[in-house]
Design an enzyme around this catalytic site. Structure first.
Site, PDB file in Angstrom:
ATOM      1  N   GLU A   1      -9.987 -34.067 -88.209  1.00 50.56           N
ATOM      2  CA  GLU A   1     -11.229 -33.309 -88.077  1.00 50.56           C
ATOM      3  C   GLU A   1     -12.337 -33.870 -88.959  1.00 50.56           C
ATOM      4  O   GLU A   1     -13.519 -33.857 -88.587  1.00 50.56           O
ATOM      5  CB  GLU A   1     -10.987 -31.828 -88.410  1.00 50.56           C
ATOM      6  CG  GLU A   1     -10.243 -31.047 -87.340  1.00 50.56           C
ATOM      7  CD  GLU A   1      -8.751 -31.331 -87.320  1.00 50.56           C
ATOM      8  OE1 GLU A   1      -8.249 -31.877 -88.322  1.00 50.56           O
ATOM      9  OE2 GLU A   1      -8.084 -31.009 -86.314  1.00 50.56           O
TER      10      GLU A   1
ATOM     11  N   GLN B   1     -10.334 -28.753 -82.322  1.00 51.00           N
ATOM     12  CA  GLN B   1      -9.350 -28.249 -81.360  1.00 51.00           C
ATOM     13  C   GLN B   1      -9.068 -26.756 -81.523  1.00 51.00           C
ATOM     14  O   GLN B   1      -8.911 -26.036 -80.537  1.00 51.00           O
ATOM     15  CB  GLN B   1      -8.057 -29.053 -81.468  1.00 51.00           C
ATOM     16  CG  GLN B   1      -7.145 -28.888 -80.282  1.00 51.00           C
ATOM     17  CD  GLN B   1      -6.042 -29.928 -80.280  1.00 51.00           C
ATOM     18  OE1 GLN B   1      -5.129 -29.872 -81.093  1.00 51.00           O
ATOM     19  NE2 GLN B   1      -6.119 -30.877 -79.370  1.00 51.00           N
TER      20      GLN B   1
ATOM     21  N   HIS C   1      -4.121 -20.921 -85.895  1.00 57.99           N
ATOM     22  CA  HIS C   1      -4.894 -21.206 -84.693  1.00 57.99           C
ATOM     23  C   HIS C   1      -5.876 -20.098 -84.319  1.00 57.99           C
ATOM     24  O   HIS C   1      -6.889 -20.374 -83.686  1.00 57.99           O
ATOM     25  CB  HIS C   1      -3.951 -21.449 -83.508  1.00 57.99           C
ATOM     26  CG  HIS C   1      -3.218 -22.736 -83.571  1.00 57.99           C
ATOM     27  ND1 HIS C   1      -2.303 -23.024 -84.555  1.00 57.99           N
ATOM     28  CD2 HIS C   1      -3.261 -23.835 -82.768  1.00 57.99           C
ATOM     29  CE1 HIS C   1      -1.813 -24.241 -84.365  1.00 57.99           C
ATOM     30  NE2 HIS C   1      -2.372 -24.748 -83.283  1.00 57.99           N
TER      31      HIS C   1
END
Length: 325
Positions: free
Chosen positions: A60, A82, A129
């Site tokens: 990232e 993502q 996430h």
């Protein structure tokens, strides 16, 4: 108009801007051949080529640095992180560099970067996430933070974000990607960044929210209506900058408000909204402005997710507290 899911609306916006401006570039982890984890960029590499839609290493920080360099060279990068839970790895590029570019260069350089990223709970993702980390970027001056709740809003806001000369963090709630369809114009259109939307008009109570919690708020409003309560639902759409005028106008009409967010309670968007209402409209209030939020704990494993996340029942309970104050 076509019936689109949020995924389809976002893809349509990206395709539109790739066609509209040759300087628009899309890149990130698996966004090319695979079309991303959620297939948001599916088919775009085949249509526009590997030089404009391409995969990056699983890094990232590198994605953020690449976006800054490309922006300084006249491109309009649209990098994808993502999952927004991985934003910590790219935080310096976003908060430390993109946000300050115009200021530190005296207006000589801009950072026309749109950072796209999925986030949000309710879909049983693995750890790290689903976290709602919008507060981390909303606090940083120089960034605009957009969180759509519908396919129509997603397309219009994303086109506006890509055309903006300053960095925009565009967050897409995973639960909304394919949960419903909506009529969306096939041609291009824009929705102003920083403008909230009144999703439902009411006179007894203002419910302010964004993202997936807008739909929980609308469900709560439908149930409250059966009990004789008219709730107005405001979808912030942009959490930084806030549309203060729309919020205050509604509160002056209803005299009561609650603010709903999926994120933990402390230091969140809701706290900022409550502060603005209190500072600007306290004499119009007939009850304290209350919040519906997740607990101040680490995001739980998926087995406990449904218990941890706020829902429409929590909104109804808090609404009745305000109404009966």
């Amino acid at each position: 108009m076509a019936q689109m899911t949020m995924v389809q609306a976002i893809t349509d916006a990206l395709r539109n801007e790739l066609r509209n401006d040759p300087n628009v570039l899309i890149f990130g982890e698996d966004v090319g051949v695979n079309g991303g984890v959620f297939r948001v960029t599916e088919g775009l590499q085949q249509e526009f080529g590997e030089e404009r839609v391409f995969d990056t290493p699983l890094a990232e920080s590198a994605i953020g640095g690449l976006a800054i360099g490309l922006a300084l060279e006249g491109f309009r990068p649209v990098p994808e992180i993502q999952f927004f839970g991985f934003v910590y790895e790219v935080m310096d590029a976003i908060n430390g560099q993109m946000a300050r570019m115009r200021y530190r260069s005296g207006g000589t350089f801009h950072a026309p970067i749109t950072v796209r990223s999925p986030f949000g709970g309710g879909v049983k993702t693995p750890e790290l996430h689903a976290d709602s980390l919008e507060g981390l970027v909303a606090q940083q001056p120089g960034l605009k933070v957009v969180i759509p709740s519908t396919p129509y809003d997603a397309k219009g806001l994303l086109i506006s974000a890509i055309r903006d000369n300053d960095p925009v963090i565009f967050l897409e709630h995973m639960k909304l990607y394919r949960s419903f369809r909506q009529e969306v114009p096939e041609e291009e259109y824009t929705i102003p960044i920083g403008k909230a939307d009144v999703k439902r008009e009411g006179k007894d109570l203002t419910i302010i929210s964004y993202g997936a919690m807008v739909h929980s708020s609308l469900k709560a409003a439908e149930i409250l209506e059966k009990e004789g309560v008219s709730a107005e639902i405001i979808d912030l759409r942009t959490v930084s900058p806030l549309d203060i005028d729309t919020i205050i106008e509604s509160v002056k009409k209803t005299n009561r408000a609650i603010v709903v967010q999926e994120a933990q309670k402390q230091a969140g968007i809701a706290a900022n909204v409550v502060a603005e209402i209190t500072e600007r409209a306290i004499l119009h209030l007939e009850a304290p402005v209350l919040r519906v939020c997740a607990p101040d704990t680490v995001y739980p494993f998926s087995q406990a997710e449904d218990v941890w996340l706020p829902n429409y029942k929590d909104i109804i309970e808090k609404a009745k507290t305000v109404l009966n104050f």
